[in-house]
Every structure is written in C-alpha cells, then in structure tokens.
Design an enzyme around this catalytic site. Sequence first.
Site, PDB file in Angstrom:
ATOM      1  CG  HIS A   1       0.483   1.347   7.640  1.00 57.12           C
ATOM      2  ND1 HIS A   1       1.574   0.891   8.357  1.00 57.12           N
ATOM      3  CD2 HIS A   1       0.994   2.151   6.671  1.00 57.12           C
ATOM      4  CE1 HIS A   1       2.683   1.410   7.841  1.00 57.12           C
ATOM      5  NE2 HIS A   1       2.365   2.168   6.805  1.00 57.12           N
ATOM      6  CD  GLU A   2      -0.715   2.241   3.069  1.00 60.04           C
ATOM      7  OE1 GLU A   2      -0.301   3.398   2.860  1.00 60.04           O
ATOM      8  OE2 GLU A   2       0.072   1.274   3.226  1.00 60.04           O
TER       9      GLU A   2
ATOM     10  N   GLY B   1       0.824  -1.198   0.000  1.00 59.37           N
ATOM     11  CA  GLY B   1       0.000   0.000   0.000  1.00 59.37           C
ATOM     12  C   GLY B   1       0.857   1.245   0.000  1.00 59.37           C
TER      13      GLY B   1
ATOM     14  CB  CYS C   1       6.113   2.344   6.816  1.00 57.42           C
ATOM     15  SG  CYS C   1       5.468   3.799   5.983  1.00 57.42           S
ATOM     16  CG  LEU C   2       6.684   1.741   0.702  1.00 60.69           C
ATOM     17  CD1 LEU C   2       5.942   2.243  -0.527  1.00 60.69           C
ATOM     18  CD2 LEU C   2       7.655   0.644   0.335  1.00 60.69           C
TER      19      LEU C   2
ATOM     20  CG  HIS D   1       1.049   6.968   5.478  1.00 61.11           C
ATOM     21  ND1 HIS D   1       2.291   7.359   5.911  1.00 61.11           N
ATOM     22  CD2 HIS D   1       1.152   5.633   5.230  1.00 61.11           C
ATOM     23  CE1 HIS D   1       3.106   6.309   5.928  1.00 61.11           C
ATOM     24  NE2 HIS D   1       2.439   5.247   5.524  1.00 61.11           N
TER      25      HIS D   1
ATOM     26  CD  GLN E   1       3.718   5.993   2.344  1.00 61.40           C
ATOM     27  OE1 GLN E   1       2.752   5.399   1.897  1.00 61.40           O
ATOM     28  NE2 GLN E   1       4.771   5.361   2.827  1.00 61.40           N
TER      29      GLN E   1
HETATM   30 NI    NI Z   1       3.323   3.356   5.422  1.00 59.45          NI
END
Ligand code: NI
Length: 171
Positions: free
Chosen positions: A142-143, A45, A100-101, A146, A50
């Site tokens: 989680h998404e 995701g 997480c990225l 953000h 981000q």
């Molecule tokens: Ni993330």
Amino acid sequence: MLRPVLQFPDPRLTKVSEPIESIDDSVRELAQDMLDTLKTVGGVGIAAPQIGVFRRIVIVDVSLLEEHPEGVEIPQDFRVVVNPVITVLDPAKHIENEGCLSVPDFRAKVARSKRVAMDGTDLDGKPIHFEGEGYFSACLQHETDHLDGKLFIDRISYLKRSMYEKKMKKK
Ligand code: NI
C-alpha cells in the site's frame, strides 16, 4: 512538523515520485515531517507524496511484523525506508480491508500478494530488508503504491469506487 495530508481526489496523489539520490538534510527533514504527521493523525504508515513531496520515501510500522494477540497493545515501531522496492515472495492473493489517510471515511477489501519483501535503506544509507505476510505485506504494498501514484481505490471494483466517488461529491 505536522503537514497537511493530501486527500482524494487531489490529482497530485497520482504523480509518480522521484528516487532519492542522496540522503541530505532535506530528506531527513522530510522523514521527520512524515513521522510527526503520522503520529498526529494516526495510522500504520505514510508515504512522502501524501504530504505533497514527490520523493521515494515511506514510513511503516514494523510492530505489525508480530502477531498482535487479541486485546494486547504492542507499541508502534516506525521505520523510515528510502527508495523502497517490493519483491513478491508469494503471489497468492490475500484480502485485507484497507483504509488510507488520503481516502477519508472509506474502507474496502483489496486483494494483494500474500507475502512480499521490501528493500531500501534507512536514513544513514544502511540497507533495510523486511519480509511481511498478510496484513503487514498489504501495508508494505500500500505504501509503495503511493510512490507510483496509486491509491487502494485504484485496486477495487469500478462499482465500489464509483460509490465512494458519489459519496465524496455529496460533501
Ligand atoms: Ni495510504
């Protein structure tokens, strides 16, 4: 187009994203850039902030809705969700080892609601409704976090978080 992914401790990751009022070319381009970036860097995701765009849009892998039997590869199935809203369906705690990225080289156990729904629209403005449990529930939360300027490391103990921050400073 592949876009650079913002990484902790970039202060922009704490910004709250703006709702999308109308789905125009800029929104469609943003979704495409998010998808290109996610497919290139890999993951389940991504959220618009981000890649440095502070608008409420996420992409989630709905193949996670199904149980993945051990050793069986199920192709990823990405869905764009505009203005996602989370509703808690079961507030019991479920713990998942998250990454997480935007938080490179770190994973930690995070407790979240066991079952949630995500409502929003697709890029044609049609309503989207997912319900997820366990791992998929954690991904949806989680998404969406953000978009509110929250990372999973904001939901772990102070001690674990400071260990990570020390590790980052050594780099
Ligand atoms: Ni993330």
